[in-house]
Design a protein around this motif. Structure first.
Motif, PDB file in Angstrom:
ATOM      1  N   ASP A 124      -7.295  -8.166  41.376  1.00 31.07           N
ATOM      2  CA  ASP A 124      -6.770  -8.466  39.897  1.00 31.07           C
ATOM      3  C   ASP A 124      -5.281  -8.949  40.097  1.00 31.07           C
ATOM      4  N   CYS A 125      -5.469 -10.414  40.189  1.00 34.50           N
ATOM      5  CA  CYS A 125      -4.216 -11.347  40.135  1.00 34.50           C
ATOM      6  C   CYS A 125      -3.305 -11.063  38.811  1.00 34.50           C
ATOM      7  N   LEU A 126      -4.081 -10.551  37.915  1.00 32.09           N
ATOM      8  CA  LEU A 126      -3.196 -10.254  36.580  1.00 32.09           C
ATOM      9  C   LEU A 126      -2.903  -8.888  36.151  1.00 32.09           C
ATOM     10  N   PHE A 127      -3.005  -7.873  37.109  1.00 35.83           N
ATOM     11  CA  PHE A 127      -3.071  -6.706  36.916  1.00 35.83           C
ATOM     12  C   PHE A 127      -1.784  -6.251  35.860  1.00 35.83           C
ATOM     13  N   GLN A 128      -1.958  -5.651  34.677  1.00 35.29           N
ATOM     14  CA  GLN A 128      -0.863  -5.214  34.371  1.00 35.29           C
ATOM     15  C   GLN A 128      -0.855  -3.569  34.002  1.00 35.29           C
TER      16      GLN A 128
ATOM     17  N   PHE B   6       4.829   0.396  40.395  1.00 38.76           N
ATOM     18  CA  PHE B   6       4.215  -0.349  39.617  1.00 38.76           C
ATOM     19  C   PHE B   6       4.901  -1.627  38.733  1.00 38.76           C
ATOM     20  N   SER B   7       5.850  -1.919  39.361  1.00 38.79           N
ATOM     21  CA  SER B   7       6.857  -2.935  38.817  1.00 38.79           C
ATOM     22  C   SER B   7       6.559  -4.357  39.652  1.00 38.79           C
ATOM     23  N   LYS B   8       6.024  -4.081  41.058  1.00 39.33           N
ATOM     24  CA  LYS B   8       5.693  -5.062  41.853  1.00 39.33           C
ATOM     25  C   LYS B   8       4.720  -6.063  41.214  1.00 39.33           C
ATOM     26  N   PRO B   9       5.043  -7.477  41.462  1.00 39.58           N
ATOM     27  CA  PRO B   9       4.078  -8.539  40.731  1.00 39.58           C
ATOM     28  C   PRO B   9       2.806  -8.598  41.198  1.00 39.58           C
ATOM     29  N   GLY B  10       2.350  -8.027  42.456  1.00 41.27           N
ATOM     30  CA  GLY B  10       0.950  -8.325  42.772  1.00 41.27           C
ATOM     31  C   GLY B  10       0.732  -9.400  43.832  1.00 41.27           C
ATOM     32  N   PRO B  11      -0.592  -9.648  44.028  1.00 42.34           N
ATOM     33  CA  PRO B  11      -1.735  -9.303  43.380  1.00 42.34           C
ATOM     34  C   PRO B  11      -2.035  -7.808  43.538  1.00 42.34           C
ATOM     35  N   TRP B  12      -2.773  -7.567  42.830  1.00 45.57           N
ATOM     36  CA  TRP B  12      -3.222  -5.860  43.014  1.00 45.57           C
ATOM     37  C   TRP B  12      -4.732  -5.918  43.085  1.00 45.57           C
ATOM     38  N   TYR B  13      -4.996  -4.791  44.061  1.00 42.12           N
ATOM     39  CA  TYR B  13      -6.237  -4.518  44.549  1.00 42.12           C
ATOM     40  C   TYR B  13      -7.020  -3.119  43.927  1.00 42.12           C
TER      41      TYR B  13
END
Length: 87
Positions: free
Chosen positions: A12-16, A30-37
């Motif tokens: 999820d490249c846009l994970f918020q 949780f403040s890291k920009p990602g991408p998130w998996y």
């Protein structure tokens, strides 16, 4: 990196972050920009997110145990593949 094994089931490249905490992380992470998996965590029922920089490839051939594994992956010739996806 956080001391648990998991399998990636989605990116999820846009994970918020929702504010719900993964018990294995800190609020700062949780403040890291990602991408998130999105991950299924081994030997739990936990489905969580992890930042790409927190992931480390495991050379282990141990199977991941998670009750939702069959919803996302199928076993074919001894290897798991994403259901309905490319091999």
């Amino acid at each position: 990196i956080h001391g648990y094994a998991a399998v990636i089931i989605d990116i999820d490249c846009l994970f918020q972050p929702s504010g719900l905490m993964n018990p294995h992380t800190t609020q700062k992470e949780f403040s890291k920009p990602g991408p998130w998996y999105r991950l299924l965590v081994n030997d739990t029922e936990l489905v969580t997110y992890a930042d790409e920089s927190d992931l480390e490839l495991s050379e282990s051939e141990a199977m991941i145990s998670h009750p939702k594994l069959q919803e996302y992956l199928e076993l074919d010739s001894g290897e798991y593949h994403r259901k309905g996806g490319c091999h």
